[in-house]
Design a protein around this motif. Structure first.
Motif, short mmCIF file in Angstrom:
data_model
loop_
_atom_site.label_atom_id
_atom_site.label_comp_id
_atom_site.label_asym_id
_atom_site.label_seq_id
_atom_site.Cartn_x
_atom_site.Cartn_y
_atom_site.Cartn_z
N PRO A 455 0.80 -1.23 0.00
CA PRO A 455 0.00 0.00 0.00
C PRO A 455 0.83 1.28 0.00
CG PRO A 455 -0.83 -1.58 1.61
CD PRO A 455 0.51 -2.07 1.18
N LEU A 476 0.03 -0.49 -4.56
CA LEU A 476 -1.39 -0.19 -4.74
C LEU A 476 -1.94 0.31 -3.42
CD1 LEU A 476 -4.06 -0.30 -6.38
CD2 LEU A 476 -4.35 -2.65 -5.52
N TYR A 478 -4.62 1.53 -0.57
CA TYR A 478 -5.91 1.01 -0.12
C TYR A 478 -7.04 1.71 -0.86
CZ TYR A 478 -3.33 -0.78 3.97
OH TYR A 478 -2.45 -1.43 4.80
N GLY A 479 -8.18 1.03 -0.93
CA GLY A 479 -9.36 1.62 -1.56
C GLY A 479 -10.41 1.97 -0.52
N VAL A 648 -7.74 6.54 -3.37
CA VAL A 648 -8.25 5.57 -4.35
C VAL A 648 -9.64 5.09 -3.92
CG1 VAL A 648 -7.84 3.32 -5.43
CG2 VAL A 648 -5.91 4.83 -4.89
N HIS A 653 -9.81 0.26 -6.64
CA HIS A 653 -8.89 -0.65 -5.94
C HIS A 653 -9.25 -2.11 -6.22
CE1 HIS A 653 -6.27 -2.00 -2.63
NE2 HIS A 653 -7.22 -2.87 -2.37
#
Length: 666
Positions: A455, A476, A478-479, A648, A653
């Motif tokens: 993350p 990537l 967190y969403g 995001v 995500h």
């Protein structure tokens, strides 16, 4: 929905389930699954069928006398001399499976006569159509073999059967529920079937048409315990229940083949805690991810732990929450030696049981602390790909946060530094050889994981520095469900009362004492500091006696919007390499300025003077001066530009995570 995983032969469990359940209808479908299984293990078939049914009926009589719907079988008729078979034909089973079903029917009949509770016996015939079905049943076995180019074997060759699609079967059961609830039936036995008959050769031809593949058929001698011909009369079900099967075998085979070829991906999430019992970042992220996947129709199972000292250790509890099937294992064990930190055979056993039951396509690990690091190895033993989201440094640091024995940031993960922590934590119970065995095992686990999601860039770079191949890891963030948090554009004026806030885990490395002490230096009668999080038994130690300080207690992740509405400035003064704090990103979505430490992944989210302020970790005076500046002139906050686009969305995500899942599932 609450799920109890157990055995109907366990009379105590059945009794407890009925006592707690307050059921008005019981649908009893449990039995040994196939005729051949009963022939090969007759004692098991009798034990499950007779003793299990007896337990259910005894508990039903004891607790409210609910209506019983019993799932029986065409096998009770044996080899009928008249076709189609009516329910009145007579009971003449030729195999053990049919004999046990017939005896269980009598037990249900006796229950109804004794308790006067309307009940039904439903006799099913060759149910098919779900990929959950036993892989060796005739229809799924034939389909899979033809799809895979394997030989299809017919024992005999003259069979005629009444094949019933599972959707029709479920509809029949639902009609039966309505009938017993309404009292339109007292007791009866009813066919749930189509009334049509097809040979196995016809079944194969439909599969060939649906798959576009030619079957390789072989014939063996007929088995003595197999019924050769059966198809039933469905008239009674239509008259009594209003039920009539709708799906032909040709249509049903097409549906089944499509179902098998396009079955949704199945995800098994593993996390060391899960709401509402645990509300830290990794747990809340797992909660949001699982819920979004389930909302998209993805099958999601979740394996986690609780710590309940009032029930036996390693007791399992099943539940379905927001479409997610959850297995919670009670793990109350303590860390007495180093191996207790990373290995737990009881957890291994419980996880493997769930894995084989659930049959996932992907295992997605969030955290293995309080569980067992053998979990990825078990998944790989079953040829299941493993993805891991990195929430901290636990795979390299047994404390998880790269904090040394003095509570300061550890300069480097190495044997020398780790041994200092181990000796302090475990006293004489860990030596260098123990440490080396631990690291050797952890490297094996890391190698077994197919792909890592980081993350923050900081934690990604840490893993690469530790030897992780860059091709095995991706960054990537967190969403978040952006609709769940209300954005408020705040305009501050001189003289406004500023409400500082802290949200999250109440532990020392989060800098909780730093913010309390810093706020204590702020000169203001109207400014406030509210602490949101579960402090538990340590809450009394946080209360400084300052009337401006509020220890507000724990909150559920679903209530974050209400919590944020009570805060003007969020303070996140963590003193460890926080990966990507959820609370910072939630504050951004709410339009709240953030003060956070210039450490780890935090400066990737907050830019000094842009959407907040950065402070040296643990520097109480620096933080106090900054808070004083804001209290003296709140308008300094107006120049900040809080842009929610840096956060995001959970939709974006999950889109990316699904691509990762599919890549490895395929």
């Amino acid at each position: 929905m609450h799920i109890v995983l157990g055995d109907i032969r366990d009379s105590e469990l059945v009794d407890e389930t009925f006592r707690k359940g307050n059921f008005d209808v019981v649908i009893h479908l449990a039995s040994v699954s196939r005729v051949i299984d009963a022939e090969q293990n007759p004692e098991l078939c009798k034990d499950v069928g007779l003793n299990g049914t007896r337990n259910i009926l005894d508990a039903a009589e004891k607790y409210g006398m609910p209506n019983i719907i019993y799932g029986s079988s065409r096998e009770v008729y044996g080899e009928p001399s008249e076709l189609p078979v009516k329910e009145s034909y007579g009971i003449h089973p030729i195999n053990i499976y049919g004999e046990i079903k017939a005896e269980c029917e009598d037990m249900v009949r006796f229950y109804q006569e004794k308790c006067h509770s309307p009940s039904l016996v439903l006799r099913f015939s060759n149910v098919y159509g779900s990929w959950f079905d036993h892989k060796s049943r005739v229809t799924p076995l034939f389909i899979r073999n033809i799809l895979e180019g394997k030989q299809v074997t017919i024992n005999g060759g003259g069979q005629l059967f009444d094949f019933t699609h599972v959707e029709d079967t479920v509809e029949g059961i639902m009609r039966a529920i309505d009938a017993v609830r309404s009292g339109t039936v007292t007791f009866d036995d009813v066919h749930i079937l189509t009334g049509e008959h097809h040979s196995l050769q016809e079944l194969i031809s439909y599969i060939e048409e649906a798959t576009g593949k030619k079957a390789d058929i072989a014939y063996n001698a007929a088995r003595s315990y197999d019924v050769e011909k059966f198809y039933g009369d469905p008239a009674k079900a239509e008259k009594l229940l209003g039920f009539k099967a709708k799906i032909s075998l040709e249509e049903g085979v097409k549906k089944f083949v499509t179902h098998l070829l396009n079955k949704p991906i199945r995800i098994l999430k593993v996390i060391h805690g899960y709401p509402p019992y645990y509300m830290a970042g990794s747990e809340v992220y797992s909660y949001q991810l699982a819920n979004e996947l389930a909302a998209r129709g993805i099958s999601v199972g979740l394996f986690t732990r609780v710590e309940n000292p009032f029930i036996p250790g390693y007791t399992s509890d099943y539940a379905v929450e927001k479409g997610v099937l959850i297995k919670r294992v009670n793990n109350t064990s303590s860390d007495y030696v180093l191996t207790d930190k990373y290995l737990n055979p009881k957890i291994d056993e419980s996880f493997e049981e769930f894995l084989t039951e659930y049959e996932p396509d992907i295992v997605h690990v969030g955290h293995l602390s309080h569980l067992s690091t053998n979990i990825p190895l078990i998944a790989k033993k079953h040829n299941i790909p493993v993805i891991m989201t990195i929430h901290d440094f636990w795979m390299y640091c047994f404390r998880g946060q790269m904090i040394d024995s003095a509570g300061k940031v550890c300069p480097k993960q190495c044997e020398k530094n780790c041994m200092v922590c181990l000796e302090k934590r475990l006293k004489k119970h860990a030596d260098v050889e123990d440490y080396r065995t631990y690291r050797e095992h952890m490297e094996k686990v890391l190698d077994s994981i197919d792909y890592f999601i980081a993350p923050s860039k900081h934690v990604m770079n840490f893993y690469i520095t530790m030897g992780m191949g860059a091709e095995k890891i991706t960054h990537l963030r967190y969403g978040f469900d952006k609709e769940r948090i209300t954005f408020l554009k705040r305009t501050f004026n001189k003289g406004d009362n500023i409400r500082f806030g802290f949200t999250g885990r109440i532990i020392p490395v989060k800098g909780i004492q730093t913010v309390i002490d810093a706020f204590g230096m702020v000169r203001s009668d109207t400014a406030t500091l509210k602490i949101y999080g579960d402090a538990g038994k340590y809450a009394k130690y946080l209360d400084s006696g300052d009337s401006r300080l509020g220890i507000e207690g724990p909150y559920h992740a679903d209530d974050i919007d209400n919590v944020l509405k009570q805060i003007d400035v969020l303070v996140v003064p963590s003193e460890w390499f926080e990966v990507s704090p959820l609370v910072i990103q939630e504050a951004i979505l709410a339009g709240i300025p953030v003060i956070t430490s210039d450490l780890g992944g935090m400066p990737e989210l907050i830019q000094e003077g842009g959407n907040g302020f950065l402070i040296p970790p643990g520097d109480k005076k620096y933080l106090a001066n900054l808070m004083q500046k804001i209290v003296d002139d709140p308008t300094v906050l107006n120049s900040l530009d809080i842009d929610t686009s840096v956060v995001v969305s959970v939709e974006d995500h999950v889109d990316t995570v699904m691509k990762i899942y599919k890549r490895f599932a395929e």
